[in-house]
Scaffold this motif. Structure first.
Motif, short mmCIF file in Angstrom:
data_model
loop_
_atom_site.label_atom_id
_atom_site.label_comp_id
_atom_site.label_asym_id
_atom_site.label_seq_id
_atom_site.Cartn_x
_atom_site.Cartn_y
_atom_site.Cartn_z
N ASP A 120 0.70 -1.20 0.07
CA ASP A 120 -0.02 0.09 0.14
C ASP A 120 0.64 1.22 0.02
OD1 ASP A 120 -2.51 -1.49 -0.06
OD2 ASP A 120 -2.41 -1.37 2.07
N HIS A 143 3.70 1.51 -1.58
CA HIS A 143 4.37 1.63 -2.75
C HIS A 143 5.84 1.31 -2.50
CE1 HIS A 143 0.68 3.81 -4.75
NE2 HIS A 143 0.49 2.71 -4.43
N PRO A 148 0.06 3.86 -11.38
CA PRO A 148 -0.11 4.39 -9.95
C PRO A 148 -1.37 4.22 -9.58
CG PRO A 148 0.97 5.72 -11.26
CD PRO A 148 0.68 4.49 -12.19
N ARG A 149 -1.82 3.76 -8.23
CA ARG A 149 -3.22 3.78 -7.40
C ARG A 149 -3.07 3.95 -6.21
NH1 ARG A 149 -5.17 -2.60 -8.32
NH2 ARG A 149 -3.31 -3.35 -6.96
N THR A 150 -4.20 4.21 -5.58
CA THR A 150 -4.31 4.24 -3.96
C THR A 150 -4.92 2.85 -3.71
OG1 THR A 150 -4.39 6.68 -3.95
CG2 THR A 150 -5.11 5.45 -1.97
N THR A 151 -4.23 2.34 -2.82
CA THR A 151 -4.75 0.97 -2.36
C THR A 151 -4.85 0.75 -0.78
OG1 THR A 151 -2.78 -0.10 -2.36
CG2 THR A 151 -3.87 -0.42 -4.33
N ARG A 152 -5.72 -0.26 -0.51
CA ARG A 152 -5.48 -0.53 1.06
C ARG A 152 -5.99 -1.96 1.49
NH1 ARG A 152 -2.49 0.05 5.03
NH2 ARG A 152 -3.40 -0.15 7.06
N THR A 173 -9.43 0.01 -3.57
CA THR A 173 -8.91 0.84 -4.42
C THR A 173 -9.54 2.12 -4.50
OG1 THR A 173 -9.73 0.40 -6.52
CG2 THR A 173 -7.79 -0.95 -6.03
N GLY A 174 -9.02 3.10 -5.27
CA GLY A 174 -9.40 4.56 -5.18
C GLY A 174 -11.00 4.49 -6.14
#
Length: 131
Positions: A25, A27, A67-71, A97-98
């Protein structure tokens, strides 16, 4: 092997699973790759048949990701110790994800003890529910 030694191995392997999610998460690809044995292999939950083997190939696969925002959330972690140098594990994964629906899947792992500590020898992901 004593119960305390078995519990220590279980804890170390479960910690790898959580650390993997957190570093992913963030990166921090080099740190993620360092959790693998040099000959380690992974498959992504979204591509369970595509084996990626070795530090260089795993790092390249992470760097190639857009690129992406993840949790990632990991649960139901069960570690089975085979001996003082080998263990297996299973865990459930929930990925947000976003954009898009969350992904639900699992990982089946093989762990190996190294001079640098426990590492993933194999990490096979799969999806329980297809997007």
């Amino acid at each position: 092997m004593s119960p305390v030694e078995r519990q220590a191995i279980e804890w170390e392997c479960a910690r790898l699973i959580a650390l993997y999610a957190n570093l992913n998460d963030a990166h921090r690809w080099e740190d993620v790759v360092a959790l693998y044995h040099p000959d380690g292999m992974m498959t992504r939950p979204t591509a369970p048949e595509a084996e990626i083997r070795g530090h260089e190939a795993i790092l390249a696969a992470f760097r190639a990701r857009p690129p992406r925002t993840t949790r990632h959330f990991c649960s139901n972690v069960v570690i089975d110790v085979e001996d003082a140098e080998h263990a297996r594990g299973e865990s459930a994964i929930l990925l947000f994800t976003g954009s898009g629906a969350p992904l639900v899947g699992s990982f089946h792992d093989r762990f190996v003890a190294t001079e640098r500590g426990w590492r993933f020898l194999e990490r096979r992901g799969s999806l329980t529910f297809q997007p």
